[in-house]
Design a protein around this motif. Sequence first.
Motif, PDB file in Angstrom:
ATOM      1  N   GLY A  47      -8.198  -7.839   5.560  1.00  0.00           N
ATOM      2  CA  GLY A  47      -6.870  -8.062   6.129  1.00  0.00           C
ATOM      3  C   GLY A  47      -5.729  -7.602   5.247  1.00  0.00           C
ATOM      4  N   THR A  66      -3.227  -4.880   3.224  1.00  0.00           N
ATOM      5  CA  THR A  66      -2.646  -3.555   3.403  1.00  0.00           C
ATOM      6  C   THR A  66      -2.003  -3.143   2.083  1.00  0.00           C
ATOM      7  OG1 THR A  66      -0.516  -4.437   4.160  1.00  0.00           O
ATOM      8  CG2 THR A  66      -2.159  -3.921   5.860  1.00  0.00           C
ATOM      9  N   GLU A  92       0.565 -10.636  -3.458  1.00  0.00           N
ATOM     10  CA  GLU A  92       0.503  -9.190  -3.670  1.00  0.00           C
ATOM     11  C   GLU A  92       0.210  -8.883  -5.132  1.00  0.00           C
ATOM     12  OE1 GLU A  92       5.221  -8.126  -4.124  1.00  0.00           O
ATOM     13  OE2 GLU A  92       4.372  -8.137  -2.110  1.00  0.00           O
ATOM     14  N   LYS A 134       6.555   3.694   2.116  1.00  0.00           N
ATOM     15  CA  LYS A 134       5.501   3.593   3.125  1.00  0.00           C
ATOM     16  C   LYS A 134       4.913   2.188   3.076  1.00  0.00           C
ATOM     17  CE  LYS A 134       5.581   8.010   4.160  1.00  0.00           C
ATOM     18  NZ  LYS A 134       5.679   8.594   5.483  1.00  0.00           N
ATOM     19  N   SER A 135       4.662   1.600   4.227  1.00  0.00           N
ATOM     20  CA  SER A 135       4.097   0.253   4.266  1.00  0.00           C
ATOM     21  C   SER A 135       2.962   0.188   5.282  1.00  0.00           C
ATOM     22  CB  SER A 135       5.184  -0.774   4.610  1.00  0.00           C
ATOM     23  OG  SER A 135       5.742  -0.489   5.871  1.00  0.00           O
ATOM     24  N   ASN A 136       2.253  -0.938   5.262  1.00  0.00           N
ATOM     25  CA  ASN A 136       1.119  -1.167   6.163  1.00  0.00           C
ATOM     26  C   ASN A 136       0.071  -0.064   6.093  1.00  0.00           C
ATOM     27  OD1 ASN A 136       2.072  -3.665   7.218  1.00  0.00           O
ATOM     28  ND2 ASN A 136       3.564  -2.500   8.413  1.00  0.00           N
ATOM     29  N   LEU A 137      -0.188   0.415   4.867  1.00  0.00           N
ATOM     30  CA  LEU A 137      -1.192   1.455   4.667  1.00  0.00           C
ATOM     31  C   LEU A 137      -2.578   0.828   4.609  1.00  0.00           C
ATOM     32  CD1 LEU A 137       0.673   3.431   1.861  1.00  0.00           C
ATOM     33  CD2 LEU A 137       0.605   3.980   4.310  1.00  0.00           C
ATOM     34  N   ALA A 138      -3.534   1.462   5.265  1.00  0.00           N
ATOM     35  CA  ALA A 138      -4.914   0.968   5.258  1.00  0.00           C
ATOM     36  C   ALA A 138      -5.544   1.203   3.881  1.00  0.00           C
ATOM     37  CB  ALA A 138      -5.727   1.684   6.323  1.00  0.00           C
ATOM     38  N   HIS A 195      -0.987  -5.896  -0.511  1.00  0.00           N
ATOM     39  CA  HIS A 195      -0.472  -7.099   0.144  1.00  0.00           C
ATOM     40  C   HIS A 195      -1.656  -7.794   0.823  1.00  0.00           C
ATOM     41  CE1 HIS A 195       3.620  -5.538  -0.450  1.00  0.00           C
ATOM     42  NE2 HIS A 195       3.064  -4.373  -0.202  1.00  0.00           N
ATOM     43  N   TYR A 196      -2.050  -8.948   0.268  1.00  0.00           N
ATOM     44  CA  TYR A 196      -3.220  -9.675   0.769  1.00  0.00           C
ATOM     45  C   TYR A 196      -2.862 -10.494   2.004  1.00  0.00           C
ATOM     46  CZ  TYR A 196      -4.989  -8.402  -3.808  1.00  0.00           C
ATOM     47  OH  TYR A 196      -5.370  -7.696  -4.919  1.00  0.00           O
ATOM     48  N   ALA A 197      -3.867 -10.805   2.792  1.00  0.00           N
ATOM     49  CA  ALA A 197      -3.670 -11.565   4.029  1.00  0.00           C
ATOM     50  C   ALA A 197      -3.063 -12.942   3.764  1.00  0.00           C
ATOM     51  CB  ALA A 197      -4.995 -11.703   4.779  1.00  0.00           C
ATOM     52  N   SER A 242       1.327  -0.790   0.173  1.00  0.00           N
ATOM     53  CA  SER A 242       2.623  -0.142   0.324  1.00  0.00           C
ATOM     54  C   SER A 242       2.827   0.783  -0.859  1.00  0.00           C
ATOM     55  CB  SER A 242       3.752  -1.172   0.407  1.00  0.00           C
ATOM     56  OG  SER A 242       3.855  -1.902  -0.804  1.00  0.00           O
TER      57      SER A 242
END
Length: 133
Positions: free
Chosen positions: A33, A35, A116, A54-58, A110-112, A37
């Motif tokens: 979970g 992502t 971070e 850039k954010s929400n990168l896999a 960024h952990y679920a 940045s």
Amino acid sequence: MTAVIDPLYARRNMDLEPIEHGYTGGQLTELAGATASLEVRQYEGAAGAALISKSNLAIIDEPYPTDEEPDLRLLIIDPGITRAELAALPGLHQPEIGSAQTFWFEIKIHYANGTEDSLRLAPFIVYPGVNTL
């Protein structure tokens, strides 16, 4: 986690390749979970808006064993930074024609659970490139 200080290199005429971060040990279960940045700034600690953000990168975590490191794994993050974004960075050919510019970048995980870590904080060295086709 202590951020890795390892420069990242790019050319203004090519999209940035996925970034690989090697580590040894078992798979990082806390990445479920999570992502990433990435921000590029003019210099370390520069205030204001990032030059590239850039954010929400896999994050991909996969085994990459070698004879020397049988427990080696790779974290792979595709920042999605395009050649147009790299070409728009300030300072092309400064201080002289063909010279590279040094910026700073940071990759955060960024952990679920809302926490971070800084994965990599280092110089981002951008060369002009030659081929514009």
